[in-house]
Structure formats: structure tokens, C-alpha cells
Motif scaffolding. Sequence first.
Motif, short mmCIF file in Angstrom:
data_model
loop_
_atom_site.label_atom_id
_atom_site.label_comp_id
_atom_site.label_asym_id
_atom_site.label_seq_id
_atom_site.Cartn_x
_atom_site.Cartn_y
_atom_site.Cartn_z
N HIS A 137 83.28 -75.59 27.93
CA HIS A 137 82.41 -75.20 29.21
C HIS A 137 81.00 -75.60 28.79
CE1 HIS A 137 85.71 -72.43 29.73
NE2 HIS A 137 85.84 -73.31 30.52
N GLU A 151 76.69 -69.93 31.58
CA GLU A 151 77.82 -71.00 31.72
C GLU A 151 77.45 -71.71 33.06
OE1 GLU A 151 82.61 -71.40 32.42
OE2 GLU A 151 81.99 -69.91 31.10
N GLU A 153 78.78 -74.58 36.16
CA GLU A 153 79.81 -75.18 36.84
C GLU A 153 79.73 -76.63 36.86
OE1 GLU A 153 82.62 -73.28 37.19
OE2 GLU A 153 81.70 -71.82 36.25
N ASP A 155 80.14 -80.93 34.97
CA ASP A 155 80.79 -81.52 33.71
C ASP A 155 79.48 -82.23 33.37
OD1 ASP A 155 80.31 -83.87 35.28
OD2 ASP A 155 82.53 -84.16 35.66
#
Length: 185
Positions: A137, A151, A153, A155
Amino acid sequence: MALKEVYDYFRHYDKDTYQVVACMGNEPSEEDVQDFENQYGIRLPEDFREFTMSSLGGLFMEVREELWPRAKAYDVAPFWTFCRGIKVLGIADGIPDFLDIRIKTKELHDLGFVDYIPFLSIIGDGDVIFCFDKDNHIVALDWYNSGETEELECDFSELLLQQIAELEERKNEMIKLLEKGKSSQ
């Protein structure tokens, strides 16, 4: 799909605005990437692997100094005015230390952040670095102040495109500020 957008962007980026340096011609091999992965017991995300083995791996992108003059010692200004570029760490042989993912990972691990692999940072922001965690992640790690992570969300490709868009916004705002300063003199 997003990695294609990254490649398209760099095929047509404004060379008068940005200084861009990458490994171009010194790309790492699959074996080089695997050696790094084996050293840390990880598998890097596929889009990052592809990017780092492309001619863009080990990317340094900065607004040219003539458009965005560098801050001088003791300059005081809003934080964003110091954030004038992007660094994407790479694995290429001969890559400068400040762009070498192997060196930056060792430094981060030596500081105790062993669950993270750093891969992207904003020039001018020494506090936060974007990393892959042990589950691949993407996290924003505030390694300097709090050690906390957030974190994200997205790529790798989406994050890079987002950071390029934010750099573009900061550059436009800085140009407005500089023009406003010149007109008030």
C-alpha cells in the motif's frame, strides 16, 4: 492505463518550464530489481517496477530556477513555495545517491522505519516521503516529525500524476506571486 498517461506526459512536457533528469539509457535490468526486492523480502508493485526499469526511472523533475528562484538561507514564506519539484527513486547503476532507492531505503531502515520502502518525495518537503508498506500500500510517512503514516488510495502511477498536477498548480501560483511582486515594485 495510468502508467501510459505518465509516459505520455513526459513525451510532451514543457521543457522550458521543467528540468527533468532520469536514468535514460542506464535502466536497471529485471535482475537488478529482483536483487533489491530479495534484499528486503518484498515484491515492488508492477507499475513501479515497470517505471523504474524504463528510461524515466530515477526521475528528478524541478521547475527551472529562472521561473521559480530558489529560496535563500533564512527566507520566510508559505511552505508550498519551497516545494518546487518531484523525485522518484530508482535502481539504475550510477544513479546519484539522492535518487538511489537502495541508499534511501537503507537510511530509512537505519532510522527504524523498517516496514517501508521509500520511492517518491517532494523537493522542498524534507518531512514526508511516500513509501510502499509491507503490503504494497502507498503511505505518506512523516518520518521527521511524528513517524505517523497516512495510507493513500492510489497506485504509483496515479500518485505520480497527482503530484505532477499539484506541482503544476504550485508553479502557476508562484509565477502569479512573482509577477505580482514585480508589478508592485
